[in-house]
Scaffold this motif. Structure first.
Motif, PDB file in Angstrom:
ATOM      1  N   PHE A 204      53.749  38.353  16.468  1.00  0.00           N
ATOM      2  CA  PHE A 204      52.428  37.916  17.686  1.00  0.00           C
ATOM      3  C   PHE A 204      51.499  39.433  17.729  1.00  0.00           C
ATOM      4  CE2 PHE A 204      55.301  35.694  20.114  1.00  0.00           C
ATOM      5  CZ  PHE A 204      54.606  35.078  20.889  1.00  0.00           C
ATOM      6  N   GLN A 205      50.427  38.930  17.823  1.00  0.00           N
ATOM      7  CA  GLN A 205      49.052  39.588  17.378  1.00  0.00           C
ATOM      8  C   GLN A 205      47.912  38.694  18.480  1.00  0.00           C
ATOM      9  OE1 GLN A 205      48.507  41.766  15.188  1.00  0.00           O
ATOM     10  NE2 GLN A 205      50.143  40.963  13.003  1.00  0.00           N
ATOM     11  N   PRO A 206      47.993  39.728  19.262  1.00  0.00           N
ATOM     12  CA  PRO A 206      47.115  39.097  20.507  1.00  0.00           C
ATOM     13  C   PRO A 206      46.056  40.339  20.075  1.00  0.00           C
ATOM     14  CG  PRO A 206      48.928  40.553  21.614  1.00  0.00           C
ATOM     15  CD  PRO A 206      49.411  40.265  20.015  1.00  0.00           C
ATOM     16  N   GLN A 207      45.586  41.131  20.172  1.00  0.00           N
ATOM     17  CA  GLN A 207      44.638  42.334  19.935  1.00  0.00           C
ATOM     18  C   GLN A 207      43.744  41.490  18.686  1.00  0.00           C
ATOM     19  OE1 GLN A 207      45.939  46.189  19.844  1.00  0.00           O
ATOM     20  NE2 GLN A 207      45.698  46.490  21.952  1.00  0.00           N
ATOM     21  N   LYS A 208      44.412  41.603  17.673  1.00  0.00           N
ATOM     22  CA  LYS A 208      43.785  40.836  16.343  1.00  0.00           C
ATOM     23  C   LYS A 208      43.054  39.233  16.666  1.00  0.00           C
ATOM     24  CE  LYS A 208      45.764  41.109  12.272  1.00  0.00           C
ATOM     25  NZ  LYS A 208      46.645  40.689  11.475  1.00  0.00           N
ATOM     26  N   ILE A 209      43.759  38.269  17.338  1.00  0.00           N
ATOM     27  CA  ILE A 209      43.373  37.297  17.549  1.00  0.00           C
ATOM     28  C   ILE A 209      42.426  37.097  18.756  1.00  0.00           C
ATOM     29  CG2 ILE A 209      43.989  34.384  18.438  1.00  0.00           C
ATOM     30  CD1 ILE A 209      46.107  35.161  16.591  1.00  0.00           C
ATOM     31  N   GLY A 210      42.325  37.821  19.721  1.00  0.00           N
ATOM     32  CA  GLY A 210      41.583  38.027  21.019  1.00  0.00           C
ATOM     33  C   GLY A 210      42.341  37.422  22.196  1.00  0.00           C
ATOM     34  N   HIS A 211      43.585  36.866  22.270  1.00  0.00           N
ATOM     35  CA  HIS A 211      44.253  36.061  23.406  1.00  0.00           C
ATOM     36  C   HIS A 211      45.590  36.771  23.511  1.00  0.00           C
ATOM     37  CE1 HIS A 211      45.541  32.590  25.493  1.00  0.00           C
ATOM     38  NE2 HIS A 211      44.353  32.394  25.528  1.00  0.00           N
ATOM     39  N   ALA A 212      45.986  36.743  24.984  1.00  0.00           N
ATOM     40  CA  ALA A 212      47.232  37.225  24.993  1.00  0.00           C
ATOM     41  C   ALA A 212      48.405  36.422  24.571  1.00  0.00           C
ATOM     42  CB  ALA A 212      47.718  37.345  26.575  1.00  0.00           C
ATOM     43  N   HIS A 213      47.962  35.220  23.607  1.00  0.00           N
ATOM     44  CA  HIS A 213      49.564  34.649  23.458  1.00  0.00           C
ATOM     45  C   HIS A 213      48.971  34.536  21.945  1.00  0.00           C
ATOM     46  CE1 HIS A 213      49.771  32.732  27.653  1.00  0.00           C
ATOM     47  NE2 HIS A 213      50.312  33.998  27.198  1.00  0.00           N
ATOM     48  N   GLY A 214      48.761  35.415  21.081  1.00  0.00           N
ATOM     49  CA  GLY A 214      47.693  34.771  19.956  1.00  0.00           C
ATOM     50  C   GLY A 214      49.386  35.297  18.715  1.00  0.00           C
ATOM     51  N   LEU A 215      49.391  33.722  17.784  1.00  0.00           N
ATOM     52  CA  LEU A 215      49.970  34.096  17.141  1.00  0.00           C
ATOM     53  C   LEU A 215      49.684  33.504  15.929  1.00  0.00           C
ATOM     54  CD1 LEU A 215      53.193  34.324  17.200  1.00  0.00           C
ATOM     55  CD2 LEU A 215      53.457  31.746  16.719  1.00  0.00           C
ATOM     56  N   GLN A 216      50.138  35.140  14.719  1.00  0.00           N
ATOM     57  CA  GLN A 216      49.903  34.936  13.276  1.00  0.00           C
ATOM     58  C   GLN A 216      50.820  33.959  12.682  1.00  0.00           C
ATOM     59  OE1 GLN A 216      48.350  38.146  11.577  1.00  0.00           O
ATOM     60  NE2 GLN A 216      48.223  37.687   9.921  1.00  0.00           N
ATOM     61  N   ILE A 217      51.324  33.530  12.087  1.00  0.00           N
ATOM     62  CA  ILE A 217      51.816  32.491  10.987  1.00  0.00           C
ATOM     63  C   ILE A 217      51.105  32.457   9.705  1.00  0.00           C
ATOM     64  CG2 ILE A 217      52.992  30.086   9.853  1.00  0.00           C
ATOM     65  CD1 ILE A 217      52.104  29.398  12.881  1.00  0.00           C
ATOM     66  N   THR A 218      52.502  33.357   9.131  1.00  0.00           N
ATOM     67  CA  THR A 218      52.317  33.621   7.573  1.00  0.00           C
ATOM     68  C   THR A 218      52.818  32.817   6.554  1.00  0.00           C
ATOM     69  OG1 THR A 218      51.321  36.013   8.034  1.00  0.00           O
ATOM     70  CG2 THR A 218      51.753  35.483   5.621  1.00  0.00           C
ATOM     71  N   TYR A 219      52.232  32.625   4.846  1.00  0.00           N
ATOM     72  CA  TYR A 219      53.333  32.081   3.949  1.00  0.00           C
ATOM     73  C   TYR A 219      52.346  31.855   3.342  1.00  0.00           C
ATOM     74  CZ  TYR A 219      49.670  28.321   4.294  1.00  0.00           C
ATOM     75  OH  TYR A 219      48.210  27.531   4.886  1.00  0.00           O
ATOM     76  N   SER A 220      54.125  31.263   1.959  1.00  0.00           N
ATOM     77  CA  SER A 220      52.738  31.809   0.990  1.00  0.00           C
ATOM     78  C   SER A 220      52.757  30.453   0.566  1.00  0.00           C
ATOM     79  CB  SER A 220      53.764  32.719  -0.259  1.00  0.00           C
ATOM     80  OG  SER A 220      54.016  34.247   0.169  1.00  0.00           O
ATOM     81  N   VAL A 221      51.553  30.507  -0.486  1.00  0.00           N
ATOM     82  CA  VAL A 221      51.358  28.835  -1.342  1.00  0.00           C
ATOM     83  C   VAL A 221      51.169  29.960  -2.700  1.00  0.00           C
ATOM     84  CG1 VAL A 221      49.424  27.503  -2.008  1.00  0.00           C
ATOM     85  CG2 VAL A 221      50.366  27.852   0.360  1.00  0.00           C
ATOM     86  N   GLU A 222      51.526  29.333  -3.879  1.00  0.00           N
ATOM     87  CA  GLU A 222      51.775  29.682  -5.245  1.00  0.00           C
ATOM     88  C   GLU A 222      51.694  31.171  -5.161  1.00  0.00           C
ATOM     89  OE1 GLU A 222      48.111  27.345  -7.220  1.00  0.00           O
ATOM     90  OE2 GLU A 222      49.129  25.663  -6.882  1.00  0.00           O
ATOM     91  N   ASP A 223      52.348  31.883  -5.145  1.00  0.00           N
ATOM     92  CA  ASP A 223      52.814  33.632  -4.880  1.00  0.00           C
ATOM     93  C   ASP A 223      51.194  34.136  -4.291  1.00  0.00           C
ATOM     94  OD1 ASP A 223      54.955  33.951  -6.245  1.00  0.00           O
ATOM     95  OD2 ASP A 223      53.745  33.697  -7.892  1.00  0.00           O
ATOM     96  N   HIS A 224      50.600  33.138  -3.449  1.00  0.00           N
ATOM     97  CA  HIS A 224      48.849  33.618  -2.660  1.00  0.00           C
ATOM     98  C   HIS A 224      49.791  33.808  -1.038  1.00  0.00           C
ATOM     99  CE1 HIS A 224      46.546  34.746  -5.788  1.00  0.00           C
ATOM    100  NE2 HIS A 224      46.949  33.975  -6.518  1.00  0.00           N
ATOM    101  N   THR A 225      49.429  34.986  -0.604  1.00  0.00           N
ATOM    102  CA  THR A 225      50.161  34.633   0.838  1.00  0.00           C
ATOM    103  C   THR A 225      48.597  33.867   2.031  1.00  0.00           C
ATOM    104  OG1 THR A 225      51.493  36.509   1.322  1.00  0.00           O
ATOM    105  CG2 THR A 225      50.059  36.189   2.933  1.00  0.00           C
ATOM    106  N   ARG A 226      48.795  33.396   3.032  1.00  0.00           N
ATOM    107  CA  ARG A 226      47.674  32.501   3.524  1.00  0.00           C
ATOM    108  C   ARG A 226      47.987  32.571   4.577  1.00  0.00           C
ATOM    109  NH1 ARG A 226      44.314  28.289   1.466  1.00  0.00           N
ATOM    110  NH2 ARG A 226      45.287  28.172  -0.639  1.00  0.00           N
ATOM    111  N   ASN A 227      46.943  33.047   5.671  1.00  0.00           N
ATOM    112  CA  ASN A 227      47.781  32.830   7.603  1.00  0.00           C
ATOM    113  C   ASN A 227      46.532  32.468   8.324  1.00  0.00           C
ATOM    114  OD1 ASN A 227      47.962  36.146   7.286  1.00  0.00           O
ATOM    115  ND2 ASN A 227      46.175  36.584   6.743  1.00  0.00           N
ATOM    116  N   LEU A 228      47.222  32.179   9.767  1.00  0.00           N
ATOM    117  CA  LEU A 228      47.273  31.069  10.600  1.00  0.00           C
ATOM    118  C   LEU A 228      46.912  32.030  11.508  1.00  0.00           C
ATOM    119  CD1 LEU A 228      48.903  27.136   9.572  1.00  0.00           C
ATOM    120  CD2 LEU A 228      46.538  27.952   9.135  1.00  0.00           C
TER     121      LEU A 228
END
Length: 396
Positions: A204-228
Motif C-alpha cells: 500500500f502506497q497511499p501518499q505516493k499514489i495520492g489516494h487513500a486506497h493506493g496499491l503498488q504492484i511490482t513484478y519482474s520482466v527479464e530481470d527488470h522491475t516494473r510497477n503498476l
C-alpha cells in the motif's frame, strides 16, 4: 434552612460516592490493561491502549478507536482514563478482554491474510477491524471468502504509463496458472499484460499514489522491475485484492518450496520496502552531473532500485547489496568534484565492481539510508541471493 442543608448534604454525599466509585473503576480498568493479553491494542498491536469497547470487551489504541466509533451498532467506545465507567461495564470488561475476543473473532484467520500493525495505513487497519467485528469473516472455519477462491477479478483504476492518468482496467488473478492479467477496453484483443505471480509484490502506497486506497504492484520482466499503480474507490475491495494476491502468492510458494514451513514462507508472500525516497546520484567516474532519482531498498531481495520519479513504471537501474565479507559497505563521504548536486549530505556504497556516490537532502535522510543499508549488509546471504547478484552483474 435545615431542608436546604439536608439537600446540600445529599448532593455532597452523592458526589463523594460517585468520585470514589469512579476512582475505583478507573483503577480496575488500569489493572486490566496491564495484563499481558490486554497490554497491546486488540486490533493493531500498539502498546498501552487507552480506550476500550464496552460492547465487544476489547482494549484498543486511539487510532483504532476511531474505526470502532464508526461501528456504533456493534462497538461502543470509552476512554479508560477520562470517561466514567458504570460497575456493570467494568465487570463486562473483566469477564472478556482481548484474549477472549481473539479466540472468537480471529479463530479462523487464513494463514496468508495480512493482519495490520500499528504503522500500517488506515485502510488496512479499518478493513481488518470491519472484517473481524462487522462482517465476522473469521468466526467460521469454512466461511466463503472471495479473496481465497482461487480466482479474483474486477476493475481497478490503473495509472497510465505515459500520460499519468488513472484509467479503469479489468484485472484477473488466477491461482490455476499463477498469473495476474489486465485488459484494456477491448478484452477481445486479449490481456495487455500477463504477469507471473513468481515475482509479484503488492504494498500500500497511499501518499505516493495520492489516494487513500493506493496499491503498488511490482513484478519482474527479464530481470527488470516494473510497477503498476492502482486503486479502488472501495476500501474493502482494494484490501480484498491485496489479500487475494497474498493468497495466490502463498499457494505459489507452497508449490515452489513444499518442504518450507508457513513461518518461513510468510515473509515472502508480500512485503513493505525497508526504505524509499529521493537521493541524488552520479555516474561511474563520479565526474558526471548528479541527478535526482527515486530509490527503493528491498531488503528481502537485497536490491537498491532507482527510478526517475516515484511513480515511474520501469526502473532505471538496480544495485545489489551483499555482505561485508563479499566486499559491500556504506560510509559517509563528500566527493571532491561534484556537478549538479543541490544536496550536501554524501554517502558512498562500495560494491566489488564500483563505488556509488549518493547525496541526501538532510542529515537525517543520510542517517536513515545508512542504517537501512547496514541492516541489509549485516544479513547473511541466502542461496538465491547469489543468483540475484550474478544476474545483476550480468546486466552491467
Amino acid at each position: 434552612m435545615n431542608l436546604l442543608l439536608f439537600v446540600f448534604y445529599l448532593k455532597f454525599l452523592y458526589t463523594t460516592l460517585h468520585m470514589a466509585n469512579r476512582d475505583k473503576n478507573k483503577k480496575t480498568l488500569l489493572e486490566l490493561v496491564k495484563q499481558p493479553e490486554n497490554s497491546s491494542c486488540a486490533d493493531c498491536g500498539a502498546t498501552e491502549p487507552d480506550w476500550a469497547s464496552y460492547t465487544l470487551g476489547v482494549f484498543v489504541c486511539l487510532n483504532c478507536s476511531g474505526t470502532h466509533r464508526n461501528l456504533s451498532s456493534i462497538s461502543r467506545i470509552k476512554s479508560i482514563r477520562l470517561d466514567f465507567w458504570d460497575d456493570d461495564l467494568v465487570q463486562f470488561m473483566k469477564a472478556h478482554g482481548n484474549g477472549d475476543a481473539k479466540d472468537l473473532y480471529e479463530k479462523f484467520v487464513p494463514v496468508f491474510y495480512y493482519q495490520p500493525q500499528q504503522h500500517d495505513c488506515d485502510v488496512l487497519r479499518e478493513q481488518w477491524i470491519r472484517a473481524k467485528y462487522e462482517r465476522q469473516e473469521f468466526t467460521e472455519q469454512n466461511k466463503l471468502r472471495a479473496y481465497s477462491s482461487g480466482v479474483y477479478e474486477g476493475v481497478l483504476w490503473k495509472k497510465g504509463k505515459d500520460n499519468g492518468q488513472f484509467l479503469k482496467r479489468k484485472f484477473v488473478l488466477s491461482e490455476q496458472d499463477f498469473s495476474l492479467k489486465y485488459y484494456k477496453e477491448d478484452e477481445s484483443k486479449g490481456p495487455k499484460a500477463v504477469i507471473s505471480v513468481q515475482t509479484l509484490n503488492a504494498t500500500f502506497q497511499p501518499q505516493k499514489i495520492g489516494h487513500a486506497h493506493g496499491l503498488q504492484i511490482t513484478y519482474s520482466v527479464e530481470d527488470h522491475t516494473r510497477n503498476l499503480f492502482v486503486y479502488h474507490e472501495s476500501g474493502q475491495e482494494i484490501v480484498n485484492w491485496f489479500n487475494a494476491i497474498r493468497a495466490t502468492r502463498f499457494a505459489y510458494l507452497k508449490t515452489a518450496f513444499p518442504t518450507a514451513s508457513n513461518a518461513e514462507l510468510l515473509p515472502w508472500v508480500t512485503r513493505n520496502y525497508l526504505k524509499e525516497g529521493y537521493m541524488e546520484k552520479t555516474g561511474p567516474s563520479h565526474r558526471e552531473p548528479f541527478k535526482k532519482r527515486w530509490f527503493i531498498l528491498d531488503s528481502l531481495d537485497r536490491k537498491l532500485l532507482y527510478f526517475k520519479t516515484e511513480l515511474d513504471a520501469v526502473e532505471l537501474g538496480v544495485i545489489f547489496i551483499g555482505t561485508e565479507n563479499h566486499g559491500y559497505s556504506v560510509s559517509e563521504c563528500m566527493p571532491k568534484a561534484t556537478r549538479g548536486n543541490k544536496w550536501k549530505c554524501g554517502m558512498a556504497v562500495e560494491t566489488p565492481d564500483r563505488q556509488f556516490i549518493f547525496m541526501c537532502e538532510q542529515e537525517r535522510d543520510r542517517k536513515e539510508w545508512m542504517e537501512a543499508l547496514k541492516f541489509v549488509i549485516s544479513k547473511p546471504m541466502l542461496p538465491q541471493d547469489y543468483t540475484t547478484e550474478a544476474n545483476i552483474r550480468r546486466r552491467k
